[in-house]
Design a protein around this motif. Sequence first.
Motif, mmCIF file in Angstrom:
data_model
loop_
_atom_site.group_PDB
_atom_site.id
_atom_site.type_symbol
_atom_site.label_atom_id
_atom_site.label_comp_id
_atom_site.label_asym_id
_atom_site.label_seq_id
_atom_site.Cartn_x
_atom_site.Cartn_y
_atom_site.Cartn_z
ATOM 1 N N ASP A 8 0.915 -1.272 -0.288
ATOM 2 C CA ASP A 8 -0.156 0.106 0.228
ATOM 3 C C ASP A 8 0.402 1.280 0.259
ATOM 4 O O ASP A 8 1.724 1.456 1.095
ATOM 5 C CB ASP A 8 -0.902 0.070 1.392
ATOM 6 N N PRO A 9 0.738 1.948 -1.252
ATOM 7 C CA PRO A 9 1.978 3.094 -1.036
ATOM 8 C C PRO A 9 1.753 4.187 -0.188
ATOM 9 O O PRO A 9 2.909 4.568 0.476
ATOM 10 C CB PRO A 9 1.220 4.074 -2.731
ATOM 11 N N GLU A 10 0.741 4.818 0.279
ATOM 12 C CA GLU A 10 0.413 6.014 1.929
ATOM 13 C C GLU A 10 1.133 4.596 2.817
ATOM 14 O O GLU A 10 1.455 5.635 3.666
ATOM 15 C CB GLU A 10 -1.204 5.796 2.129
ATOM 16 N N LEU A 11 0.807 3.587 3.321
ATOM 17 C CA LEU A 11 1.559 2.894 4.195
ATOM 18 C C LEU A 11 2.721 2.915 4.431
ATOM 19 O O LEU A 11 3.638 3.334 5.401
ATOM 20 C CB LEU A 11 0.709 0.943 4.402
ATOM 21 N N LEU A 12 3.511 2.614 3.058
ATOM 22 C CA LEU A 12 4.495 2.513 3.037
ATOM 23 C C LEU A 12 5.083 4.305 3.154
ATOM 24 O O LEU A 12 5.881 4.359 3.122
ATOM 25 C CB LEU A 12 4.740 1.584 1.897
ATOM 26 N N GLU A 13 4.451 4.995 2.125
ATOM 27 C CA GLU A 13 4.878 6.605 2.858
ATOM 28 C C GLU A 13 4.633 6.792 4.215
ATOM 29 O O GLU A 13 5.458 7.652 4.838
ATOM 30 C CB GLU A 13 4.339 7.618 1.792
ATOM 31 N N HIS A 14 4.095 6.700 5.136
ATOM 32 C CA HIS A 14 3.723 6.648 5.917
ATOM 33 C C HIS A 14 5.481 5.765 7.107
ATOM 34 O O HIS A 14 5.777 6.636 7.794
ATOM 35 C CB HIS A 14 2.398 5.826 7.190
ATOM 36 N N ALA A 15 5.676 4.359 6.831
ATOM 37 C CA ALA A 15 6.406 4.111 7.729
ATOM 38 C C ALA A 15 7.263 4.997 6.840
ATOM 39 O O ALA A 15 8.784 4.709 7.796
ATOM 40 C CB ALA A 15 6.348 2.906 6.914
ATOM 41 N N PHE A 16 8.259 5.739 5.680
ATOM 42 C CA PHE A 16 9.739 5.754 5.582
ATOM 43 C C PHE A 16 9.393 7.619 6.044
ATOM 44 O O PHE A 16 10.341 7.660 6.576
ATOM 45 C CB PHE A 16 8.930 6.249 3.993
ATOM 46 N N ARG A 17 8.702 7.866 6.459
ATOM 47 C CA ARG A 17 8.503 9.371 6.994
ATOM 48 C C ARG A 17 8.519 8.896 8.774
ATOM 49 O O ARG A 17 9.255 9.864 9.474
ATOM 50 C CB ARG A 17 7.302 10.236 7.107
ATOM 51 N N VAL A 18 7.438 8.196 9.037
ATOM 52 C CA VAL A 18 8.402 7.913 10.690
ATOM 53 C C VAL A 18 9.318 7.078 10.619
ATOM 54 O O VAL A 18 10.277 7.492 12.227
ATOM 55 C CB VAL A 18 7.299 6.807 11.067
ATOM 56 N N SER A 19 10.417 6.005 9.922
ATOM 57 C CA SER A 19 11.561 5.636 10.462
ATOM 58 C C SER A 19 12.550 6.398 10.667
ATOM 59 O O SER A 19 13.321 5.983 10.895
ATOM 60 C CB SER A 19 11.671 4.679 9.638
#
Length: 65
Positions: A8-19
Amino acid sequence: MATNLAIDPELLEHAFRVSGERTKKATVTVALQEFIARREQAAILDLFGTLDWDEGFDYKAERAR
């Protein structure tokens, strides 16, 4: 090992920002490591209360041996 995943691109983008990681690969790697660590910790928590304790055991006496 190259693997193609439909994430899921939104999930990946959120994980990318948080990490705070610099690449998507690093983000996914960290996420998998944390997932594994949490599952292993949960398995250890299941062991609490399963050991029989010897109330008469004197650890100080054992040290003196």
